[in-house]
Write a protein that holds these residues in place. Structure first.
Motif, PDB file in Angstrom:
ATOM      1  N   LEU A 160     -39.276 -79.483 -21.764  1.00 16.26           N
ATOM      2  CA  LEU A 160     -38.135 -79.088 -20.937  1.00 16.26           C
ATOM      3  C   LEU A 160     -37.075 -80.177 -20.798  1.00 16.26           C
ATOM      4  N   CYS A 212     -35.520 -79.558 -25.024  1.00 16.37           N
ATOM      5  CA  CYS A 212     -34.482 -78.576 -24.668  1.00 16.37           C
ATOM      6  C   CYS A 212     -33.131 -79.223 -24.371  1.00 16.37           C
ATOM      7  N   PRO A 249     -37.605 -71.417 -28.436  1.00 18.64           N
ATOM      8  CA  PRO A 249     -38.020 -70.385 -27.482  1.00 18.64           C
ATOM      9  C   PRO A 249     -38.209 -71.002 -26.095  1.00 18.64           C
ATOM     10  N   SER A 250     -38.514 -70.172 -25.141  1.00 18.63           N
ATOM     11  CA  SER A 250     -38.818 -70.682 -23.807  1.00 18.63           C
ATOM     12  C   SER A 250     -40.117 -71.478 -23.865  1.00 18.63           C
ATOM     13  N   TYR A 251     -40.369 -72.238 -22.819  1.00 22.03           N
ATOM     14  CA  TYR A 251     -41.580 -73.066 -22.784  1.00 22.03           C
ATOM     15  C   TYR A 251     -42.833 -72.201 -22.901  1.00 22.03           C
ATOM     16  N   SER A 252     -42.901 -71.103 -22.151  1.00 25.65           N
ATOM     17  CA  SER A 252     -44.098 -70.263 -22.179  1.00 25.65           C
ATOM     18  C   SER A 252     -44.313 -69.646 -23.566  1.00 25.65           C
ATOM     19  N   ARG A 253     -43.243 -69.262 -24.231  1.00 28.59           N
ATOM     20  CA  ARG A 253     -43.368 -68.712 -25.588  1.00 28.59           C
ATOM     21  C   ARG A 253     -43.811 -69.799 -26.565  1.00 28.59           C
TER      22      ARG A 253
END
Length: 142
Positions: free
Chosen positions: A65, A69, A80-84
């Protein structure tokens, strides 16, 4: 690695050779399954995992993050997002293992020496960070 591009090129060259072999060896149950392309390639996933260990962040979430990012968005435009990203990580585990197996060198014998000599060193010395230095000085004296 001094440059992230150099690291990525190394991973990409490896993945170009490794992915066809991996796909040919996959076990199937006979049913056709769609293999979706993710937003990050296997080489990009591996690059970020190795970069995490090189930069020495303690937590992957803060690395992703706060470093990736914010500072590497230009190098990885489809992040992608962190969870993805966490969901995608298992895809690169076998490839990372295979990569490290191909680049590791032959054992020089020091690891066996360090392992057997560590049984002889007092525990007080083992807890210090300079065990190797201490051991090498001790071995040079004898």
């Amino acid at each position: 690695m001094q440059d992230i591009n150099e690291l990525y090129c190394l991973m990409d060259d490896f993945c170009k050779k490794f992915e066809p072999i991996l796909n040919a060896k996959r076990l199937t149950d006979g049913a056709k399954k769609r293999i979706r392309a993710s937003s990050l390639s296997l080489a990009e996933l591996m690059t970020l995992v190795i970069l995490f260990h090189q930069i020495r962040y303690r937590q992957f979430k803060s690395f992703y993050l706060h470093h990736v990012c914010q500072h590497l968005r230009r190098e990885f435009p489809t992040l992608p997002s962190y969870s993805r990203f966490i969901e995608l990580l298992p895809r690169c585990a076998i490839a990372l293992y295979a990569f490290f197996e191909t680049v590791k060198g032959d054992c020089s014998g020091c690891s066996g020496l360090m392992n057997s000599a560590s049984k002889l060193i007092p525990k007080a010395l083992l807890n210090k960070g300079s065990t190797r230095k201490c051991l090498s000085q001790h071995l040079n004296q004898n």
